[in-house]
Design an enzyme around this catalytic site. Structure first.
Site, PDB file in Angstrom:
ATOM      1  N   ASP A 179     -12.666   4.256  -7.830  1.00  0.00           N
ATOM      2  CA  ASP A 179     -11.653   3.798  -6.505  1.00  0.00           C
ATOM      3  C   ASP A 179     -12.883   5.710  -5.771  1.00  0.00           C
ATOM      4  OD1 ASP A 179      -9.785   2.712  -6.355  1.00  0.00           O
ATOM      5  OD2 ASP A 179      -8.369   4.431  -7.593  1.00  0.00           O
ATOM      6  N   GLU A 239      -8.594   1.090 -10.374  1.00  0.00           N
ATOM      7  CA  GLU A 239     -10.229   1.721 -10.749  1.00  0.00           C
ATOM      8  C   GLU A 239     -10.427   1.847 -12.345  1.00  0.00           C
ATOM      9  OE1 GLU A 239     -11.126   5.175 -10.167  1.00  0.00           O
ATOM     10  OE2 GLU A 239     -12.444   4.674 -11.880  1.00  0.00           O
ATOM     11  N   GLN A 268      -6.395   4.733  -3.440  1.00  0.00           N
ATOM     12  CA  GLN A 268      -7.583   5.985  -3.477  1.00  0.00           C
ATOM     13  C   GLN A 268      -9.100   5.848  -2.962  1.00  0.00           C
ATOM     14  OE1 GLN A 268      -9.398   8.395  -6.634  1.00  0.00           O
ATOM     15  NE2 GLN A 268      -7.919   7.587  -7.697  1.00  0.00           N
ATOM     16  N   GLY A 301     -30.170  11.661 -20.959  1.00  0.00           N
ATOM     17  CA  GLY A 301     -31.748  11.829 -20.158  1.00  0.00           C
ATOM     18  C   GLY A 301     -32.178  11.790 -21.646  1.00  0.00           C
ATOM     19  N   GLY A 302     -33.722  12.596 -20.661  1.00  0.00           N
ATOM     20  CA  GLY A 302     -34.795  13.146 -22.075  1.00  0.00           C
ATOM     21  C   GLY A 302     -34.981  14.223 -22.671  1.00  0.00           C
TER      22      GLY A 302
HETATM   23  N1  CAO Z   1       2.029  -4.241   8.469  1.00  0.00           N
HETATM   24  C1  CAO Z   1       2.021  -5.515   7.954  1.00  0.00           C
HETATM   25  N2  CAO Z   1       1.906  -5.684   6.815  1.00  0.00           N
HETATM   26  C2  CAO Z   1       1.306  -4.457   6.415  1.00  0.00           C
HETATM   27  C3  CAO Z   1       0.580  -3.701   6.773  1.00  0.00           C
HETATM   28  C4  CAO Z   1       1.338  -2.890   7.727  1.00  0.00           C
HETATM   29  N3  CAO Z   1       0.739  -1.658   7.938  1.00  0.00           N
HETATM   30  N4  CAO Z   1      -0.823  -2.637   5.411  1.00  0.00           N
HETATM   31  C5  CAO Z   1      -0.163  -3.427   4.653  1.00  0.00           C
HETATM   32  N5  CAO Z   1       0.630  -4.618   4.684  1.00  0.00           N
HETATM   33  C6  CAO Z   1       0.626  -5.734   3.686  1.00  0.00           C
HETATM   34  C7  CAO Z   1      -0.124  -6.613   3.665  1.00  0.00           C
HETATM   35  O1  CAO Z   1      -0.398  -7.852   4.720  1.00  0.00           O
HETATM   36  C8  CAO Z   1      -0.223  -7.196   2.457  1.00  0.00           C
HETATM   37  O2  CAO Z   1       0.653  -8.851   2.251  1.00  0.00           O
HETATM   38  P1  CAO Z   1       0.493 -10.081   2.121  1.00  0.00           P
HETATM   39  O3  CAO Z   1      -0.304 -10.081   0.610  1.00  0.00           O
HETATM   40  O4  CAO Z   1       1.671 -10.543   1.885  1.00  0.00           O
HETATM   41  O5  CAO Z   1      -0.824 -10.563   3.326  1.00  0.00           O
HETATM   42  C9  CAO Z   1       0.396  -6.656   1.909  1.00  0.00           C
HETATM   43  O6  CAO Z   1       1.049  -5.222   2.401  1.00  0.00           O
HETATM   44  C10 CAO Z   1      -1.205  -5.029   0.997  1.00  0.00           C
HETATM   45  O7  CAO Z   1      -1.223  -5.848   0.177  1.00  0.00           O
HETATM   46  P2  CAO Z   1      -2.077  -5.585  -0.991  1.00  0.00           P
HETATM   47  O8  CAO Z   1      -2.369  -7.101  -1.859  1.00  0.00           O
HETATM   48  O9  CAO Z   1      -3.110  -4.903  -0.581  1.00  0.00           O
HETATM   49  O10 CAO Z   1      -1.242  -4.487  -1.738  1.00  0.00           O
HETATM   50  P3  CAO Z   1      -0.880  -4.056  -3.326  1.00  0.00           P
HETATM   51  O11 CAO Z   1      -0.008  -2.735  -3.090  1.00  0.00           O
HETATM   52  O12 CAO Z   1      -0.223  -5.693  -3.799  1.00  0.00           O
HETATM   53  O13 CAO Z   1      -1.885  -3.826  -3.856  1.00  0.00           O
HETATM   54  C11 CAO Z   1      -4.486  -3.273  -4.764  1.00  0.00           C
HETATM   55  C12 CAO Z   1      -3.625  -2.980  -4.735  1.00  0.00           C
HETATM   56  C13 CAO Z   1      -4.349  -1.627  -4.580  1.00  0.00           C
HETATM   57  C14 CAO Z   1      -4.962  -3.072  -6.456  1.00  0.00           C
HETATM   58  C15 CAO Z   1      -5.197  -4.224  -3.637  1.00  0.00           C
HETATM   59  O14 CAO Z   1      -4.992  -3.374  -2.580  1.00  0.00           O
HETATM   60  C16 CAO Z   1      -6.714  -4.272  -3.954  1.00  0.00           C
HETATM   61  O15 CAO Z   1      -7.119  -4.882  -4.570  1.00  0.00           O
HETATM   62  N6  CAO Z   1      -7.389  -3.628  -3.488  1.00  0.00           N
HETATM   63  C17 CAO Z   1      -8.262  -3.637  -3.380  1.00  0.00           C
HETATM   64  C18 CAO Z   1      -9.587  -2.686  -4.282  1.00  0.00           C
HETATM   65  C19 CAO Z   1      -8.808  -1.479  -4.150  1.00  0.00           C
HETATM   66  O16 CAO Z   1      -9.191  -0.641  -3.302  1.00  0.00           O
HETATM   67  N7  CAO Z   1      -8.331  -1.328  -5.411  1.00  0.00           N
HETATM   68  C20 CAO Z   1      -8.363   0.507  -5.119  1.00  0.00           C
HETATM   69  C21 CAO Z   1      -6.942   0.968  -5.506  1.00  0.00           C
HETATM   70  S1  CAO Z   1      -6.704   1.942  -5.491  1.00  0.00           S
HETATM   71  O17 CAO Z   1      -7.567   2.880  -4.172  1.00  0.00           O
END
Ligand code: CAO
Length: 416
Positions: free
Chosen positions: A168, A139, A17, A247-248
């Protein structure tokens, strides 16, 4: 004159998101947003909270309008070459992966800068540098760590998260502003830069007034909080304040006619000092206009809960829209509590494009929230979200510059 951001190309590595909110805004303003998704998988939200089997969820469609979708395995050899070409061709790269993911893909900021010194590289993370910098964040974690939860809810209840996605979507909004600011800076310097926004920081920024109150506490009780009028002592931290305005001008949510059965038969009512006399007349308390215990805002501070109880006796006799109709001509600020159903059906929001009906090839018609920011010379039209990989060949041909044979080879290798 085209759209405001026409000519700006965005390499969109976002998912879920926060990041997609940001790139959707850029797309609405006219940027060419190319969303990179893993072949065969795509953004996880395509399959989350599905209401129709095998169809992109509303979660996905409502956050990815006006974008193109390119499937690309950025970890394959061909994928890395294509990704490098995309970095060369794009102005902005946005990602909200977990900490370290982009580095592990082999594209740390130093390398991106080397490939394209004009690149603006923007990212969302849960936390900035510090003890939690390596954590994954969603979030409500941000709402809790950014100060929103501790200050939301009722005094006698637990910390509460809000439905507004301030962690988010709120961070996505901050990031979009950072990107546009960096684009403006690039106009003058010719160089890109790194733009970072941590969800904790964005939430805290939105809770700025609660940090204000934290410091005011050192100088005495917060008199505009209802708990002051209830005689409840303050602790060490900014408390939860229920529906206090913060607020105020004191405010509270009051019951309206039908509240016993309708969960949204309520109105927010503000006792703005300038219209105190009109409020007293409306609620049948004309004597409060001159009574020294009620006549001035300061005198009323220790009676706020009681005053709202009396006003509520009046609002309970009317429906929430009647309260608004009566108060508006008297300049008394108030607002009905509108349900999502009422908002979805509100004709004025349809007329301005804030609520839009969109047609989708596999889902059919659905409702979405359009661009809330209106530019007079660059109006936004909402275009349906792309299917997974819908624009892969088109982007590879026209942006990356691959031949038909090279595109076929990339497909065969499973790189796209
Ligand atoms: N080609 C190859 N690999 C890909 C890819 C692509 N096009 N797109 C994603 N990947 C892989 C990444 O390389 C990663 O792999 P590794 O960990 O092995 O290097 C994996 O897919 C995705 O990584 P992720 O850890 O970001 O995904 P997740 O689902 O485990 O976690 C989230 C999701 C949101 C918790 C995490 O991305 C995060 O903390 N993001 C930052 C904070 C954030 O934006 N949070 C808001 C979430 S809601 O908007």
């Amino acid at each position: 004159m085209g759209k405001a951001l026409e000519g700006i190309r965005v390499l969109d590595m976002t998912h879920v998101q926060s990041g997609p909110t940001c790139t959707q805004l850029l797309a609405w303003f006219g940027a060419d947003v190319i969303k990179i998704e893993r072949p065969g998988v795509g953004d996880a939200t395509r399959g989350q909270l599905r209401d129709i089997p095998n169809v992109d969820s509303l979660y996905f469609t409502m956050l990815n309008h006006n974008k193109r979708s390119l499937t690309l395995d950025t970890k394959s050899a061909i994928g890395k070459k294509i990704f490098t070409r995309l970095i060369e061709e794009c102005d902005v790269m946005v990602e909200n992966f977990a900490p370290g993911v982009i580095d592990r893909m082999g594209f740390p900021w130093e390398k991106i800068q080397e490939i394209n010194p004009r690149m603006i590289y923007a990212s969302v993370k849960g936390f900035g540098p510090g003890p939690y910098e390596d954590c994954k964040v969603y979030e409500n974690v941000a709402q809790c760590t950014g100060g929103a939860a501790s200050t939301t809810g009722f005094l006698d209840g637990p910390p509460t998260v809000t439905g507004a996605q301030i962690g988010d979507s709120g961070t996505g909004l901050h990031l979009a502003l950072g990107i546009v600011t960096a684009l403006y800076h690039r106009e003058r310097t010719g160089r890109g830069q790194r733009v970072e926004c941590a969800m904790q920081d964005a939430v805290l920024n939105l809770c700025r007034v609660k940090m204000r109150d934290q410091q005011r506490l050192a100088h005495g009780p917060l008199k505009e909080y209802s708990q002051y009028g209830q005689g409840i002592p303050f602790g060490e931290a900014t408390p939860r304040a229920g529906n206090d305005s913060g607020g105020g001008q004191p405010g509270w949510i009051l019951k309206c006619k039908g509240w016993e059965t309708d969960p949204n038969a309520y109105v927010y009512f503000i006792t703005q000092a300038a219209v105190w006399g009109s409020i007293c007349d409306l609620i049948g308390k004309p004597e409060w206009k001159t009574d020294p215990g009620y006549a001035t805002p300061d005198a009323r501070l220790d009676k706020i809960p009681h005053i709202f109880d009396v006003i509520e006796e009046w609002t309970k006799t009317l429906d929430k829209f009647e309260v608004m109709r009566i108060c508006n001509p008297l300049n008394i600020p108030c607002g009905p509590v509108l349900s999502m159903k009422e908002l979805a059906e509100e004709p004025s929001l349809r007329a301005t494009g804030t609520v839009v009906e969109v047609d989708h090839p596999t889902r059919g018609t659905y409702l979405t929230v359009g661009n809330p920011i209106k530019l007079s010379a660059s109006p936004s039209e909402v275009v349906r979200s792309p299917l997974l990989g819908e624009h892969t060949d088109e982007v590879l041909r026209t942006v990356v510059g691959l031949s038909d044979e090279e595109i076929a080879a990339a497909h065969q290798e499973g790189a796209v």
